[in-house]
Enzyme design. Structure first.
Site, PDB file in Angstrom:
ATOM      1  N   GLN A  63      34.391  -7.121   0.385  1.00  0.00           N
ATOM      2  CA  GLN A  63      33.870  -8.459   0.130  1.00  0.00           C
ATOM      3  C   GLN A  63      33.698  -8.748  -1.360  1.00  0.00           C
ATOM      4  O   GLN A  63      33.504  -9.888  -1.751  1.00  0.00           O
ATOM      5  CB  GLN A  63      32.541  -8.672   0.859  1.00  0.00           C
ATOM      6  CG  GLN A  63      32.693  -8.727   2.366  1.00  0.00           C
ATOM      7  CD  GLN A  63      31.372  -8.937   3.035  1.00  0.00           C
ATOM      8  OE1 GLN A  63      30.642  -7.992   3.299  1.00  0.00           O
ATOM      9  NE2 GLN A  63      31.048 -10.199   3.291  1.00  0.00           N
ATOM     10  N   CYS A 105      28.440 -14.835   7.623  1.00  0.00           N
ATOM     11  CA  CYS A 105      29.114 -13.851   6.783  1.00  0.00           C
ATOM     12  C   CYS A 105      29.251 -14.422   5.380  1.00  0.00           C
ATOM     13  O   CYS A 105      29.657 -15.577   5.215  1.00  0.00           O
ATOM     14  CB  CYS A 105      30.490 -13.521   7.362  1.00  0.00           C
ATOM     15  SG  CYS A 105      31.413 -12.308   6.394  1.00  0.00           S
ATOM     16  N   HIS A 147      28.847  -5.218  11.979  1.00  0.00           N
ATOM     17  CA  HIS A 147      29.491  -6.299  11.221  1.00  0.00           C
ATOM     18  C   HIS A 147      30.123  -5.751   9.942  1.00  0.00           C
ATOM     19  O   HIS A 147      31.290  -6.033   9.640  1.00  0.00           O
ATOM     20  CB  HIS A 147      28.445  -7.372  10.896  1.00  0.00           C
ATOM     21  CG  HIS A 147      28.961  -8.527  10.115  1.00  0.00           C
ATOM     22  ND1 HIS A 147      29.112  -9.778  10.673  1.00  0.00           N
ATOM     23  CD2 HIS A 147      29.364  -8.644   8.825  1.00  0.00           C
ATOM     24  CE1 HIS A 147      29.588 -10.609   9.751  1.00  0.00           C
ATOM     25  NE2 HIS A 147      29.739  -9.932   8.620  1.00  0.00           N
ATOM     26  N   GLU A 148      29.362  -4.954   9.187  1.00  0.00           N
ATOM     27  CA  GLU A 148      29.880  -4.433   7.912  1.00  0.00           C
ATOM     28  C   GLU A 148      30.986  -3.403   8.135  1.00  0.00           C
ATOM     29  O   GLU A 148      31.972  -3.374   7.390  1.00  0.00           O
ATOM     30  CB  GLU A 148      28.749  -3.857   7.060  1.00  0.00           C
ATOM     31  CG  GLU A 148      27.665  -4.849   6.689  1.00  0.00           C
ATOM     32  CD  GLU A 148      28.162  -6.166   6.126  1.00  0.00           C
ATOM     33  OE1 GLU A 148      29.215  -6.189   5.443  1.00  0.00           O
ATOM     34  OE2 GLU A 148      27.509  -7.195   6.363  1.00  0.00           O
ATOM     35  N   HIS A 151      34.292  -5.000   8.622  1.00  0.00           N
ATOM     36  CA  HIS A 151      34.950  -5.372   7.364  1.00  0.00           C
ATOM     37  C   HIS A 151      35.847  -4.242   6.850  1.00  0.00           C
ATOM     38  O   HIS A 151      36.902  -4.497   6.268  1.00  0.00           O
ATOM     39  CB  HIS A 151      33.921  -5.701   6.280  1.00  0.00           C
ATOM     40  CG  HIS A 151      33.413  -7.096   6.314  1.00  0.00           C
ATOM     41  ND1 HIS A 151      34.199  -8.186   6.026  1.00  0.00           N
ATOM     42  CD2 HIS A 151      32.172  -7.587   6.589  1.00  0.00           C
ATOM     43  CE1 HIS A 151      33.471  -9.286   6.120  1.00  0.00           C
ATOM     44  NE2 HIS A 151      32.239  -8.952   6.475  1.00  0.00           N
TER      45      HIS A 151
END
Length: 180
Positions: A63, A105, A147-148, A151
């Site tokens: 990110q 997000c 969630h992370e 990624h």
């Protein structure tokens, strides 16, 4: 093992620009962190500062444009900042149960979606000293870790929604880009 990681002066880190969808770095598989170097420590500090400054509770290295298997999470944030967890090379070893999670997000501005997640997870990774860490998590922490870690596999929240919701967001982003 205590999962809380303390970075010396995490808020002294640089606030880095966030990569937003459809940036290609967000869609790729990330590389394992091989060693805890000064650069990795700086990256962890910068990631924590960026996460807090962006009012987030989790951030993955892609990110901020770094395709590395590294995440920071603090579900007490963004205001309290009491339980910063930094994990290198995290993997979900076990997941059970099912909950609906309303998520946003940092890489998908103004996008929220309700997605199914495991209610309880066991995550294994390394801390910033290179020690193995196992986290048994439920509730918000379990959701945030999933969630992370998504990624790190190039999976975004937008990949978990239906075609209509995705199409609406794509049009919204296209309009924003035209105006810029």
């Amino acid at each position: 093992m205590d999962i809380e990681q303390t970075l010396e002066r995490p808020l002294d880190g640089k606030i880095l620009p966030l990569c937003t969808w459809p940036d290609p770095v967000l869609g790729g598989e990330c590389t394992a962190v091989r060693a805890v170097t000064d650069e990795i420590m700086d990256l962890a500090r910068n990631m924590a500062a960026t996460m807090y400054a962006s009012q987030g509770i989790g951030l993955a290295a892609p990110q901020i444009g770094q395709p590395l298997r590294m995440i920071v999470v603090d579900v007490t944030g963004p205001d309290k900042r009491e339980q910063l967890i930094t994990l290198l090379n995290p993997v979900i070893e076990h997941a059970e149960g099912c909950i609906d999670s309303d998520e946003g997000c940092l890489s998908l501005p103004q996008f929220r979606a309700n997605v199914e997640r495991a209610e309880v997870v066991r995550v294994r990774g390394q801390d910033l000293e290179g020690n193995e860490v196992v986290i048994e998590a439920e509730g918000l922490l379990a959701v945030c870790l999933q969630h992370e870690i998504d990624h790190l596999r190039g999976v975004l929240l937008i990949d978990k929604v239906g075609r209509l919701k995705r199409s609406m967001y794509e049009r919204k982003i296209a309009k924003r880009v035209k105006r810029a």
